[in-house]
Scaffold this active site. Structure first.
Site, PDB file in Angstrom:
ATOM      1  N   TYR A  54       0.854  -1.204   0.000  1.00 24.27           N
ATOM      2  CA  TYR A  54       0.000   0.000   0.000  1.00 24.27           C
ATOM      3  C   TYR A  54       0.886   1.249   0.000  1.00 24.27           C
ATOM      4  O   TYR A  54       0.651   2.196  -0.754  1.00 24.27           O
ATOM      5  CB  TYR A  54      -0.886  -0.061   1.248  1.00 24.27           C
ATOM      6  CG  TYR A  54      -1.585   1.215   1.656  1.00 24.27           C
ATOM      7  CD1 TYR A  54      -2.827   1.567   1.123  1.00 24.27           C
ATOM      8  CD2 TYR A  54      -1.030   2.064   2.630  1.00 24.27           C
ATOM      9  CE1 TYR A  54      -3.483   2.727   1.537  1.00 24.27           C
ATOM     10  CE2 TYR A  54      -1.673   3.209   3.041  1.00 24.27           C
ATOM     11  CZ  TYR A  54      -2.899   3.547   2.489  1.00 24.27           C
ATOM     12  OH  TYR A  54      -3.548   4.689   2.892  1.00 24.27           O
TER      13      TYR A  54
ATOM     14  N   LYS B 293       1.231   4.259  -2.672  1.00 22.41           N
ATOM     15  CA  LYS B 293       1.009   5.681  -2.347  1.00 22.41           C
ATOM     16  C   LYS B 293       2.206   6.524  -2.798  1.00 22.41           C
ATOM     17  O   LYS B 293       2.041   7.667  -3.236  1.00 22.41           O
ATOM     18  CB  LYS B 293       0.756   5.860  -0.848  1.00 22.41           C
ATOM     19  CG  LYS B 293      -0.590   5.312  -0.374  1.00 22.41           C
ATOM     20  CD  LYS B 293      -1.771   6.114  -0.928  1.00 22.41           C
ATOM     21  CE  LYS B 293      -3.094   5.704  -0.313  1.00 22.41           C
ATOM     22  NZ  LYS B 293      -4.252   6.404  -0.877  1.00 22.41           N
TER      23      LYS B 293
HETATM   24  N1  NAD Z   1      -7.760   6.539   7.388  1.00 20.23           N
HETATM   25  C1  NAD Z   1      -6.480   6.856   7.431  1.00 20.23           C
HETATM   26  O1  NAD Z   1      -5.828   6.845   8.491  1.00 20.23           O
HETATM   27  C2  NAD Z   1      -5.770   7.266   6.173  1.00 20.23           C
HETATM   28  C3  NAD Z   1      -4.438   7.717   6.267  1.00 20.23           C
HETATM   29  C4  NAD Z   1      -3.776   8.099   5.103  1.00 20.23           C
HETATM   30  C5  NAD Z   1      -4.430   8.046   3.891  1.00 20.23           C
HETATM   31  N2  NAD Z   1      -5.716   7.590   3.839  1.00 20.23           N
HETATM   32  C6  NAD Z   1      -6.334   7.531   2.518  1.00 20.23           C
HETATM   33  O2  NAD Z   1      -7.570   8.240   2.532  1.00 20.23           O
HETATM   34  C7  NAD Z   1      -8.497   7.587   1.630  1.00 20.23           C
HETATM   35  C8  NAD Z   1      -9.762   7.188   2.385  1.00 20.23           C
HETATM   36  O3  NAD Z   1      -9.350   6.492   3.539  1.00 20.23           O
HETATM   37  P1  NAD Z   1     -10.339   5.726   4.518  1.00 20.23           P
HETATM   38  O4  NAD Z   1      -9.561   5.333   5.692  1.00 20.23           O
HETATM   39  O5  NAD Z   1     -11.578   6.521   4.704  1.00 20.23           O
HETATM   40  O6  NAD Z   1     -10.483   4.434   3.604  1.00 20.23           O
HETATM   41  P2  NAD Z   1     -11.456   3.231   3.514  1.00 20.23           P
HETATM   42  O7  NAD Z   1     -10.646   2.005   3.411  1.00 20.23           O
HETATM   43  O8  NAD Z   1     -12.524   3.318   4.542  1.00 20.23           O
HETATM   44  O9  NAD Z   1     -12.112   3.556   2.107  1.00 20.23           O
HETATM   45  C9  NAD Z   1     -11.623   3.221   0.877  1.00 20.23           C
HETATM   46  C10 NAD Z   1     -12.800   3.274  -0.098  1.00 20.23           C
HETATM   47  O10 NAD Z   1     -12.358   2.823  -1.358  1.00 20.23           O
HETATM   48  C11 NAD Z   1     -13.356   1.973  -1.887  1.00 20.23           C
HETATM   49  N3  NAD Z   1     -12.769   1.019  -2.833  1.00 20.23           N
HETATM   50  C12 NAD Z   1     -11.965  -0.038  -2.533  1.00 20.23           C
HETATM   51  N4  NAD Z   1     -11.691  -0.731  -3.662  1.00 20.23           N
HETATM   52  C13 NAD Z   1     -12.315  -0.086  -4.683  1.00 20.23           C
HETATM   53  C14 NAD Z   1     -12.418  -0.335  -6.076  1.00 20.23           C
HETATM   54  N5  NAD Z   1     -11.833  -1.406  -6.651  1.00 20.23           N
HETATM   55  N6  NAD Z   1     -13.118   0.526  -6.830  1.00 20.23           N
HETATM   56  C15 NAD Z   1     -13.747   1.601  -6.256  1.00 20.23           C
HETATM   57  N7  NAD Z   1     -13.710   1.867  -4.938  1.00 20.23           N
HETATM   58  C16 NAD Z   1     -13.000   1.026  -4.155  1.00 20.23           C
HETATM   59  C17 NAD Z   1     -13.962   1.273  -0.665  1.00 20.23           C
HETATM   60  O11 NAD Z   1     -15.221   0.710  -0.922  1.00 20.23           O
HETATM   61  C18 NAD Z   1     -13.973   2.395   0.338  1.00 20.23           C
HETATM   62  O12 NAD Z   1     -15.177   3.133   0.280  1.00 20.23           O
HETATM   63  C19 NAD Z   1      -7.718   6.394   1.053  1.00 20.23           C
HETATM   64  O13 NAD Z   1      -7.093   6.786  -0.143  1.00 20.23           O
HETATM   65  C20 NAD Z   1      -6.683   6.121   2.109  1.00 20.23           C
HETATM   66  O14 NAD Z   1      -5.560   5.437   1.592  1.00 20.23           O
HETATM   67  C21 NAD Z   1      -6.394   7.205   4.940  1.00 20.23           C
END
Ligand code: NAD
Length: 256
Positions: free
Chosen positions: A145, A149
């Site tokens: 992952y 990124k």
């Molecule tokens: N939560 C954190 O601590 C954090 C930290 C750094 C970055 N992020 C980034 O922020 C964003 C949202 O994070 P989150 O924690 O709310 O994530 P999450 O895992 O809850 O959400 C990811 C979303 O992507 C969708 N998804 C997965 N595979 C898919 C596909 N093949 N096609 C379309 N949609 C798809 C899922 O259904 C989900 O709604 C992500 O890019 C994540 O990497 C999150």
């Protein structure tokens, strides 16, 4: 009215971004492969609509992109927010598992960019924000992952340079730990579940989805009209340095 597409819109961060765009007067297409949730989100946020999108499928991406362009024209704003973070030990994580992380995070961003940027170039305007992560900058676990990124950070710069001459801006944000649905469930069971993680954050707390959304809408907006190819860290100071190490080395001028 500006039109936007947000992927990963079923997630807490995606929803917060959609809410923030709508509050600035935009119309948002909420795209996710979790259709039931994204439809529920669309019912909750007026000014949005839900579509099924599987970023691993080139056909699905092309279909969603061409349908968007047909109905709304070239997007003014694109947020690549979908992700999969399976993790697993580096030496033994199997091909099907790690390739999913790479395929959604980096592959999905490439596919949607390929499908939407030509129309934005032709329109001569538009703003893209890719959701990267602190994991793309330094080691915090979740190996593949994180590599994906880091690829998103690189792609952001590449596309910013290529599309800048056509009036299209491309930036990223790099969140640190943000309270999402699984972490909310964790905190409901144990309010101290994130205390040890919080200690790493100079600002003394982990992030909320709205912290990320505020940064995203700024980069999407005309207030950022001379900003492209940049990454905005939304991380409570995590990547700024290591206070614990300075203290261990006794080089800290820290009063605390
Ligand atoms: N939560 C954190 O601590 C954090 C930290 C750094 C970055 N992020 C980034 O922020 C964003 C949202 O994070 P989150 O924690 O709310 O994530 P999450 O895992 O809850 O959400 C990811 C979303 O992507 C969708 N998804 C997965 N595979 C898919 C596909 N093949 N096609 C379309 N949609 C798809 C899922 O259904 C989900 O709604 C992500 O890019 C994540 O990497 C999150």
């Amino acid at each position: 009215m500006s039109n936007a597409i947000v992927t990963g819109a079923a997630s807490d961060i995606g929803q917060a971004i959609a809410r923030a765009i709508v509050s600035e007067g935009g119309h948002v297409v909420l795209a996710d492969n979790d259709l039931a949730t994204v439809e529920e989100v669309a019912r909750e946020i007026p000014g949005t609509e839900a579509v099924y999108l599987d970023l691993r499928s080139p056909d699905s991406v092309r279909e969603v992109a061409s349908d968007f362009i047909e109905r709304h024209g070239a997007p003014h704003q694109v947020v690549n927010g979908a992700a999969v973070c399976n993790g697993g030990p580096f030496e033994s994580v199997d091909e099907a598992t790690w390739s999913q992380d790479l395929d959604v995070v980096l592959g999905g961003t490439i596919r949607l960019s390929q499908a939407l940027l030509p129309a934005m170039r032709e329109a001569g305007r538009g703003s893209v924000v890719n959701i990267a992560s602190v994991n793309g900058h330094a080691y915090f676990g979740s190996d593949v992952y994180s590599a994906a990124k880091a690829g998103v950070l690189n792609l952001t710069r590449t596309l910013a340079v290529q599309y800048g001459p056509y009036g299209v801006r491309v930036n990223s944000v790099s969140p640190g730990t943000v309270v999402n649905a699984p972490r909310r469930r964790q905190l409901a069971e144990d309010p101290h579940a994130l205390d040890r993680a919080t200690e790493w954050y100079p600002l003394g707390r982990v992030g909320a989805p709205e912290d990320v959304a505020d940064a995203v809408v700024f980069l999407l907006s005309d207030r950022a009209s001379w900003i492209t190819g940049t990454d905005l860290r939304v991380d409570g100071g995590l990547l700024a340095g290591m206070r614990g190490l300075a203290q261990a080395l006794d080089t800290s001028g820290d009063a605390g």
